[in-house]
Design a protein around this motif. Structure first.
Motif, PDB file in Angstrom:
ATOM      1  N   ALA A 183      -4.492   6.150  -9.195  1.00 43.72           N
ATOM      2  CA  ALA A 183      -3.250   6.799  -8.787  1.00 43.72           C
ATOM      3  C   ALA A 183      -3.358   7.247  -7.336  1.00 43.72           C
ATOM      4  CB  ALA A 183      -2.941   7.988  -9.684  1.00 43.72           C
ATOM      5  N   ILE A 184      -2.179   7.430  -6.735  1.00 45.15           N
ATOM      6  CA  ILE A 184      -2.061   7.951  -5.375  1.00 45.15           C
ATOM      7  C   ILE A 184      -1.338   9.291  -5.482  1.00 45.15           C
ATOM      8  CG2 ILE A 184      -1.230   7.524  -3.029  1.00 45.15           C
ATOM      9  CD1 ILE A 184      -3.063   5.284  -3.992  1.00 45.15           C
ATOM     10  N   ARG A 198       6.807  19.022  -3.110  1.00 46.11           N
ATOM     11  CA  ARG A 198       6.754  18.696  -4.539  1.00 46.11           C
ATOM     12  C   ARG A 198       5.552  17.803  -4.831  1.00 46.11           C
ATOM     13  NH1 ARG A 198      11.377  15.436  -7.932  1.00 46.11           N
ATOM     14  NH2 ARG A 198      10.642  16.028  -9.984  1.00 46.11           N
ATOM     15  N   PRO A 199       4.713  18.162  -5.804  1.00 52.07           N
ATOM     16  CA  PRO A 199       3.590  17.293  -6.165  1.00 52.07           C
ATOM     17  C   PRO A 199       4.084  15.931  -6.677  1.00 52.07           C
ATOM     18  CG  PRO A 199       3.250  19.504  -7.036  1.00 52.07           C
ATOM     19  CD  PRO A 199       4.674  19.437  -6.542  1.00 52.07           C
ATOM     20  N   ILE A 200       3.481  14.862  -6.155  1.00 52.65           N
ATOM     21  CA  ILE A 200       3.858  13.494  -6.524  1.00 52.65           C
ATOM     22  C   ILE A 200       2.610  12.717  -6.911  1.00 52.65           C
ATOM     23  CG2 ILE A 200       4.855  11.308  -5.725  1.00 52.65           C
ATOM     24  CD1 ILE A 200       6.416  12.934  -3.637  1.00 52.65           C
ATOM     25  N   MET A 201       2.721  11.986  -8.014  1.00 51.25           N
ATOM     26  CA  MET A 201       1.662  11.083  -8.470  1.00 51.25           C
ATOM     27  C   MET A 201       2.284   9.707  -8.678  1.00 51.25           C
ATOM     28  SD  MET A 201      -0.493  11.330 -12.021  1.00 51.25           S
ATOM     29  CE  MET A 201      -1.185   9.880 -12.792  1.00 51.25           C
ATOM     30  N   ILE A 202       1.723   8.695  -8.019  1.00 51.82           N
ATOM     31  CA  ILE A 202       2.124   7.309  -8.222  1.00 51.82           C
ATOM     32  C   ILE A 202       1.008   6.665  -9.024  1.00 51.82           C
ATOM     33  CG2 ILE A 202       2.787   5.136  -7.128  1.00 51.82           C
ATOM     34  CD1 ILE A 202       4.662   7.484  -6.430  1.00 51.82           C
ATOM     35  N   TRP A 203       1.277   6.355 -10.287  1.00 52.97           N
ATOM     36  CA  TRP A 203       0.279   5.858 -11.221  1.00 52.97           C
ATOM     37  C   TRP A 203       0.284   4.338 -11.205  1.00 52.97           C
ATOM     38  CZ3 TRP A 203       0.070   8.733 -16.532  1.00 52.97           C
ATOM     39  CH2 TRP A 203      -1.201   8.608 -17.101  1.00 52.97           C
ATOM     40  N   GLN A 204      -0.867   3.757 -10.949  1.00 50.60           N
ATOM     41  CA  GLN A 204      -0.999   2.305 -10.914  1.00 50.60           C
ATOM     42  C   GLN A 204      -0.787   1.742 -12.307  1.00 50.60           C
ATOM     43  OE1 GLN A 204      -3.245  -0.222 -11.929  1.00 50.60           O
ATOM     44  NE2 GLN A 204      -2.808  -1.769 -10.393  1.00 50.60           N
ATOM     45  N   HIS A 235      -6.054   8.429  -2.760  1.00 51.01           N
ATOM     46  CA  HIS A 235      -6.256   7.359  -3.746  1.00 51.01           C
ATOM     47  C   HIS A 235      -7.466   7.669  -4.629  1.00 51.01           C
ATOM     48  CE1 HIS A 235      -7.243   2.862  -4.547  1.00 51.01           C
ATOM     49  NE2 HIS A 235      -6.429   3.332  -5.474  1.00 51.01           N
ATOM     50  N   PHE A 236      -7.239   7.715  -5.945  1.00 52.75           N
ATOM     51  CA  PHE A 236      -8.283   7.991  -6.924  1.00 52.75           C
ATOM     52  C   PHE A 236      -8.321   6.830  -7.907  1.00 52.75           C
ATOM     53  CE2 PHE A 236      -7.236  11.930  -5.071  1.00 52.75           C
ATOM     54  CZ  PHE A 236      -8.274  12.817  -5.267  1.00 52.75           C
ATOM     55  N   ILE A 237      -9.510   6.261  -8.116  1.00 52.31           N
ATOM     56  CA  ILE A 237      -9.643   5.100  -8.995  1.00 52.31           C
ATOM     57  C   ILE A 237     -10.826   5.295  -9.933  1.00 52.31           C
ATOM     58  CG2 ILE A 237     -11.014   3.824  -7.278  1.00 52.31           C
ATOM     59  CD1 ILE A 237      -9.618   1.253  -8.305  1.00 52.31           C
ATOM     60  N   GLU A 238     -10.708   4.764 -11.132  1.00 56.98           N
ATOM     61  CA  GLU A 238     -11.757   4.789 -12.161  1.00 56.98           C
ATOM     62  C   GLU A 238     -12.370   6.181 -12.322  1.00 56.98           C
ATOM     63  OE1 GLU A 238     -11.892   2.538 -14.295  1.00 56.98           O
ATOM     64  OE2 GLU A 238     -10.995   0.823 -13.302  1.00 56.98           O
ATOM     65  N   GLU A 243       0.832  -1.203   0.000  1.00 55.49           N
ATOM     66  CA  GLU A 243       0.000   0.000   0.000  1.00 55.49           C
ATOM     67  C   GLU A 243       0.867   1.253   0.000  1.00 55.49           C
ATOM     68  OE1 GLU A 243      -4.054   1.489   2.048  1.00 55.49           O
ATOM     69  OE2 GLU A 243      -2.574   0.702   3.452  1.00 55.49           O
ATOM     70  N   ILE A 244       0.414   2.251  -0.712  1.00 52.16           N
ATOM     71  CA  ILE A 244       1.014   3.585  -0.701  1.00 52.16           C
ATOM     72  C   ILE A 244      -0.099   4.556  -0.350  1.00 52.16           C
ATOM     73  CG2 ILE A 244       2.123   5.389  -2.062  1.00 52.16           C
ATOM     74  CD1 ILE A 244       3.379   3.209  -3.767  1.00 52.16           C
ATOM     75  N   THR A 245       0.189   5.498   0.516  1.00 55.61           N
ATOM     76  CA  THR A 245      -0.815   6.470   0.932  1.00 55.61           C
ATOM     77  C   THR A 245      -0.286   7.897   0.776  1.00 55.61           C
ATOM     78  OG1 THR A 245      -0.072   6.549   3.226  1.00 55.61           O
ATOM     79  CG2 THR A 245      -1.721   4.854   2.658  1.00 55.61           C
TER      80      THR A 245
END
Length: 128
Positions: free
Chosen positions: A49-50, A37-43, A79-82, A24-26
């Motif tokens: 993405a987180i 710094r803005p960070i986006m971890i894309w699934q 966490h944002f999905i679909e 998990e990443i939160t």
């Protein structure tokens, strides 16, 4: 991330995360990594993405913007999905995500990656 700190990109984006493989990443974890710094971890499916708090601020998102997306957004975890991702996030990042310099570079890196593994032919479902 350190190597890209001064690359003039408004948001650091990395792709390929998978919860079963990487855990998990939160938002809190990403805030500890870098709170400015803005960070986006894309699934890896590209359907979720987180984000850290700086990214949510960069996109000018607030909890009020999540109305109607409660099933697709976990605000506290970032966490944002679909629909939460495609309807809420993508419109705010499209100018950056779809900038020709970024898209062209992405394709070049993808080709380099595939060729390094011996892949010579692929079908891209995004092109119809």
């Amino acid at each position: 991330m350190a190597a890209t700190k001064n690359n003039n990109q408004p948001i650091f984006i990395t792709w390929g995360w998978s919860k079963p493989s990487h855990g998990e990443i939160t938002r809190a974890m990403l805030d500890k990594l870098d709170s400015d710094r803005p960070i986006m971890i894309w699934q890896r499916s590209a359907h979720e993405a987180i984000f850290n708090s700086a990214a949510l601020k960069y996109m000018k998102l607030t909890p009020a913007d999540m109305t109607g997306y409660q099933d697709n957004v976990d605000w506290e975890k970032g966490h944002f999905i679909e629909a939460g991702f495609f309807d809420v996030v993508v419109p705010r990042l499209a100018k950056h995500l779809l900038a020709p310099a970024n898209v062209d570079e992405g394709y070049r890196r993808n080709i380099d990656y595939l060729v390094s593994g011996g892949v010579t032919t692929i079908g891209d479902l995004a092109t119809g």
